[in-house]
Write a protein that holds these residues in place. Structure first.
Motif, PDB file in Angstrom:
ATOM      1  N   PRO A  51       0.827  -1.219   0.000  1.00 57.32           N
ATOM      2  CA  PRO A  51       0.000   0.000   0.000  1.00 57.32           C
ATOM      3  C   PRO A  51       0.857   1.263   0.000  1.00 57.32           C
ATOM      4  CG  PRO A  51       0.028  -1.020   2.181  1.00 57.32           C
ATOM      5  CD  PRO A  51       0.698  -1.994   1.259  1.00 57.32           C
ATOM      6  N   ASP A  52       0.278   2.329  -0.528  1.00 54.03           N
ATOM      7  CA  ASP A  52       0.955   3.625  -0.497  1.00 54.03           C
ATOM      8  C   ASP A  52       1.071   4.096   0.950  1.00 54.03           C
ATOM      9  OD1 ASP A  52       0.862   3.397  -3.205  1.00 54.03           O
ATOM     10  OD2 ASP A  52      -0.707   4.890  -3.505  1.00 54.03           O
ATOM     11  N   ALA A  53       2.169   4.788   1.260  1.00 52.50           N
ATOM     12  CA  ALA A  53       2.415   5.274   2.625  1.00 52.50           C
ATOM     13  C   ALA A  53       2.297   6.793   2.654  1.00 52.50           C
ATOM     14  CB  ALA A  53       3.798   4.848   3.102  1.00 52.50           C
ATOM     15  N   ARG A  54       1.428   7.306   3.527  1.00 49.93           N
ATOM     16  CA  ARG A  54       1.241   8.753   3.632  1.00 49.93           C
ATOM     17  C   ARG A  54       2.482   9.397   4.232  1.00 49.93           C
ATOM     18  NH1 ARG A  54      -4.116  11.980   5.751  1.00 49.93           N
ATOM     19  NH2 ARG A  54      -3.095  13.900   6.423  1.00 49.93           N
ATOM     20  N   SER A  55       2.926  10.498   3.603  1.00 52.33           N
ATOM     21  CA  SER A  55       4.169  11.127   4.044  1.00 52.33           C
ATOM     22  C   SER A  55       4.019  12.590   4.420  1.00 52.33           C
ATOM     23  CB  SER A  55       5.239  11.003   2.948  1.00 52.33           C
ATOM     24  OG  SER A  55       4.793  11.573   1.735  1.00 52.33           O
ATOM     25  N   GLY A  56       2.846  13.200   4.183  1.00 57.03           N
ATOM     26  CA  GLY A  56       2.711  14.595   4.576  1.00 57.03           C
ATOM     27  C   GLY A  56       1.491  15.263   3.975  1.00 57.03           C
ATOM     28  N   LEU A  57       1.469  16.590   4.068  1.00 54.35           N
ATOM     29  CA  LEU A  57       0.377  17.411   3.552  1.00 54.35           C
ATOM     30  C   LEU A  57       0.948  18.554   2.727  1.00 54.35           C
ATOM     31  CD1 LEU A  57      -1.910  17.850   6.708  1.00 54.35           C
ATOM     32  CD2 LEU A  57      -2.466  16.483   4.687  1.00 54.35           C
ATOM     33  N   VAL A  58       0.252  18.899   1.649  1.00 55.71           N
ATOM     34  CA  VAL A  58       0.595  20.094   0.874  1.00 55.71           C
ATOM     35  C   VAL A  58      -0.644  20.967   0.782  1.00 55.71           C
ATOM     36  CG1 VAL A  58       2.369  18.910  -0.463  1.00 55.71           C
ATOM     37  CG2 VAL A  58       0.033  19.028  -1.363  1.00 55.71           C
ATOM     38  N   MET A  59      -0.426  22.290   0.627  1.00 51.21           N
ATOM     39  CA  MET A  59      -1.530  23.216   0.462  1.00 51.21           C
ATOM     40  C   MET A  59      -1.324  24.026  -0.810  1.00 51.21           C
ATOM     41  SD  MET A  59      -3.043  26.274   2.849  1.00 51.21           S
ATOM     42  CE  MET A  59      -2.188  27.545   1.910  1.00 51.21           C
ATOM     43  N   VAL A  60      -2.320  24.012  -1.672  1.00 52.23           N
ATOM     44  CA  VAL A  60      -2.253  24.717  -2.953  1.00 52.23           C
ATOM     45  C   VAL A  60      -2.309  26.223  -2.711  1.00 52.23           C
ATOM     46  CG1 VAL A  60      -3.461  25.134  -5.130  1.00 52.23           C
ATOM     47  CG2 VAL A  60      -3.284  22.803  -4.214  1.00 52.23           C
ATOM     48  N   TYR A  61      -1.384  26.979  -3.340  1.00 55.43           N
ATOM     49  CA  TYR A  61      -1.417  28.428  -3.193  1.00 55.43           C
ATOM     50  C   TYR A  61      -1.466  29.165  -4.522  1.00 55.43           C
ATOM     51  CZ  TYR A  61       3.675  28.556  -4.098  1.00 55.43           C
ATOM     52  OH  TYR A  61       4.924  28.431  -4.652  1.00 55.43           O
ATOM     53  N   VAL A 110      -2.995  28.471  -8.640  1.00 57.11           N
ATOM     54  CA  VAL A 110      -3.694  27.507  -9.487  1.00 57.11           C
ATOM     55  C   VAL A 110      -3.716  27.984 -10.937  1.00 57.11           C
ATOM     56  CG1 VAL A 110      -5.847  26.244  -9.844  1.00 57.11           C
ATOM     57  CG2 VAL A 110      -5.151  26.877  -7.533  1.00 57.11           C
ATOM     58  N   PHE A 111      -3.355  27.086 -11.835  1.00 55.64           N
ATOM     59  CA  PHE A 111      -3.534  27.291 -13.267  1.00 55.64           C
ATOM     60  C   PHE A 111      -4.577  26.277 -13.739  1.00 55.64           C
ATOM     61  CE2 PHE A 111       0.669  28.731 -12.130  1.00 55.64           C
ATOM     62  CZ  PHE A 111       0.794  29.940 -12.792  1.00 55.64           C
ATOM     63  N   ASP A 112      -4.901  26.288 -14.998  1.00 59.16           N
ATOM     64  CA  ASP A 112      -5.975  25.421 -15.473  1.00 59.16           C
ATOM     65  C   ASP A 112      -5.628  23.940 -15.302  1.00 59.16           C
ATOM     66  OD1 ASP A 112      -8.493  24.874 -16.745  1.00 59.16           O
ATOM     67  OD2 ASP A 112      -7.382  24.352 -18.562  1.00 59.16           O
ATOM     68  N   LYS A 113      -4.416  23.566 -15.693  1.00 58.51           N
ATOM     69  CA  LYS A 113      -4.055  22.148 -15.713  1.00 58.51           C
ATOM     70  C   LYS A 113      -3.066  21.743 -14.630  1.00 58.51           C
ATOM     71  CE  LYS A 113      -4.664  22.083 -20.742  1.00 58.51           C
ATOM     72  NZ  LYS A 113      -3.988  21.842 -22.049  1.00 58.51           N
ATOM     73  N   VAL A 114      -2.399  22.699 -14.004  1.00 60.96           N
ATOM     74  CA  VAL A 114      -1.423  22.401 -12.948  1.00 60.96           C
ATOM     75  C   VAL A 114      -1.614  23.390 -11.801  1.00 60.96           C
ATOM     76  CG1 VAL A 114       0.262  21.520 -14.617  1.00 60.96           C
ATOM     77  CG2 VAL A 114       0.387  23.902 -13.869  1.00 60.96           C
ATOM     78  N   SER A 115      -0.974  23.107 -10.686  1.00 59.80           N
ATOM     79  CA  SER A 115      -1.021  24.031  -9.551  1.00 59.80           C
ATOM     80  C   SER A 115       0.277  23.942  -8.765  1.00 59.80           C
ATOM     81  CB  SER A 115      -2.218  23.729  -8.646  1.00 59.80           C
ATOM     82  OG  SER A 115      -2.202  22.393  -8.207  1.00 59.80           O
ATOM     83  N   TYR A 116       0.583  25.012  -8.030  1.00 58.71           N
ATOM     84  CA  TYR A 116       1.736  25.072  -7.141  1.00 58.71           C
ATOM     85  C   TYR A 116       1.243  24.895  -5.710  1.00 58.71           C
ATOM     86  CZ  TYR A 116       4.670  26.789 -10.943  1.00 58.71           C
ATOM     87  OH  TYR A 116       5.372  26.900 -12.107  1.00 58.71           O
ATOM     88  N   ALA A 117       1.954  24.074  -4.952  1.00 62.47           N
ATOM     89  CA  ALA A 117       1.541  23.780  -3.578  1.00 62.47           C
ATOM     90  C   ALA A 117       2.742  23.863  -2.651  1.00 62.47           C
ATOM     91  CB  ALA A 117       0.907  22.394  -3.496  1.00 62.47           C
TER      92      ALA A 117
END
Length: 336
Positions: free
Chosen positions: A299-309, A311-318
């Motif tokens: 299984p995938d292992a959770r490693s943290g949290l990101v917050m989006v700051y 936003v573009f149409d197809k990508v975003s920076y977090a």
């Protein structure tokens, strides 16, 4: 009027679904906390909640209230009420000595006040005006640097240069940019956009064609042919952590600065954007892809949290807000 303010701008949406309603309190959550200079929304939330991004829930806020700003200042006292069985916070105003509940209201802030954002401003301030994602030919018609009076290949802050004229004669402040790498979706191979390198800033000293500029700031070496865009973006830092309203299943496709391992307060690029339901303040959990051992997928292992700051149409920076291990390219991001 207070000179220093902690401004918590509650402008995001929070989907209060049944599975998200449970609030997990910190074992040592205080009954009251006095707000101090340098606090952030995330910091204060973390003193009460194990999941700091669930701040609006502990205030009992609805979507209409979350859209409106509320202001908290150093000296105010946050009080935790456990009497009803459902933890709730109230605000005891240090200035007016009265208890108030968060509710929609409008407050005019004096321009001399220095608002402190909900997350560390120093972590994203430089990135707000710098990273860009554009279509492949978006900069083709932008003004370009022709060169300096002296025959030099490398330019920097303080140098006087000439550039082709901009379309709008009223523009005098510029960002200096250079087309960068293609951002590809690791799932489909499709190009989602092109990352544009931020090189610095310039100011028009003498309008004309060519126009004469002074480079006022440089973060990279500037060369003939680099492009100019108006430096007109403004940002309010109006972020509040919240869960996305739609199911998100994406990946980290790039890291600002080209680093391979990203730690807390590092910036990552995600292959999901506005078209997928992301907005500013959206919080996502990061997972390490599970290995395959003896043909068994772990299984995938959770490693943290990101917050989006951003936003573009197809990508975003977090921004990486929490992590128990480094975030890497192709790590998975999902709803928290």
């Amino acid at each position: 009027m207070r000179k220093l303010a902690l401004s918590l701008f509650l402008t995001g949406f929070l989907a209060l679904s049944s599975h998200a309603d449970e609030l997990k309190m910190q074992a040592n959550a205080p009954d009251r906390y006095v707000v101090v200079k340098g606090d952030t929304l995330w910091d204060i939330s973390g003193k009460f909640l194990k999941d700091p991004w669930k701040w609006p829930q502990i205030w009992g806020m609805n979507k209409a209230e979350i859209k409106n700003p509320h202001w908290i200042y150093p000296g105010d006292v946050i009080v935790l009420d456990r009497s009803s069985g459902t933890p709730r916070l109230s605000l005891y105003k240090g200035e007016s000595s009265r208890t108030v509940r968060l509710s929609p209201k409008v407050r005019v802030e004096d321009a001399t006040e220095q608002g402190i954002p909900a997350i560390p401003a120093s972590s994203i301030n430089a990135f707000l005006s710098q990273p860009f994602v554009m279509d492949e030919n978006a900069l083709n018609d932008a003004p370009r640097i022709l060169g300096a009076q002296e025959d030099r290949m490398i330019l920097g802050a303080g140098d006087q240069v000439y550039a082709t004229n901009g379309r709008d004669a009223s523009v005098s402040n510029w960002k200096i940019l250079r087309p960068g790498k293609a951002l590809k979706d690791p799932e489909t191979g499709a190009v989602l956009g092109y990352e544009v390198m931020y090189l610095g800033e310039a100011h028009t000293e003498l309008a004309g064609d060519p126009q004469r500029l002074r480079i006022t700031r440089s973060s990279e070496e500037i060369q003939n042919g680099d492009r100019l865009l108006p430096a007109s973006d403004t940002y309010s830092f109006r972020y509040v952590p919240h869960a996305p309203e739609r199911d998100i299943n994406g990946q980290v496709i790039s890291a600002y600065g080209g680093v391979a391992e990203i730690g807390q307060y590092g910036t990552v690029v995600l292959n999901r954007g506005a078209r997928d339901g992301l907005d500013e303040g959206a919080v996502l959990a990061v997972y390490k892809k599970g290995n395959i051992i003896d043909k068994v997928q772990l299984p995938d292992a959770r490693s943290g949290l990101v917050m989006v700051y951003r936003v573009f149409d197809k990508v975003s920076y977090a921004l990486v807000m929490q992590t128990n291990r480094s975030v890497n390219l192709l790590d998975v991001v999902r709803n928290p």
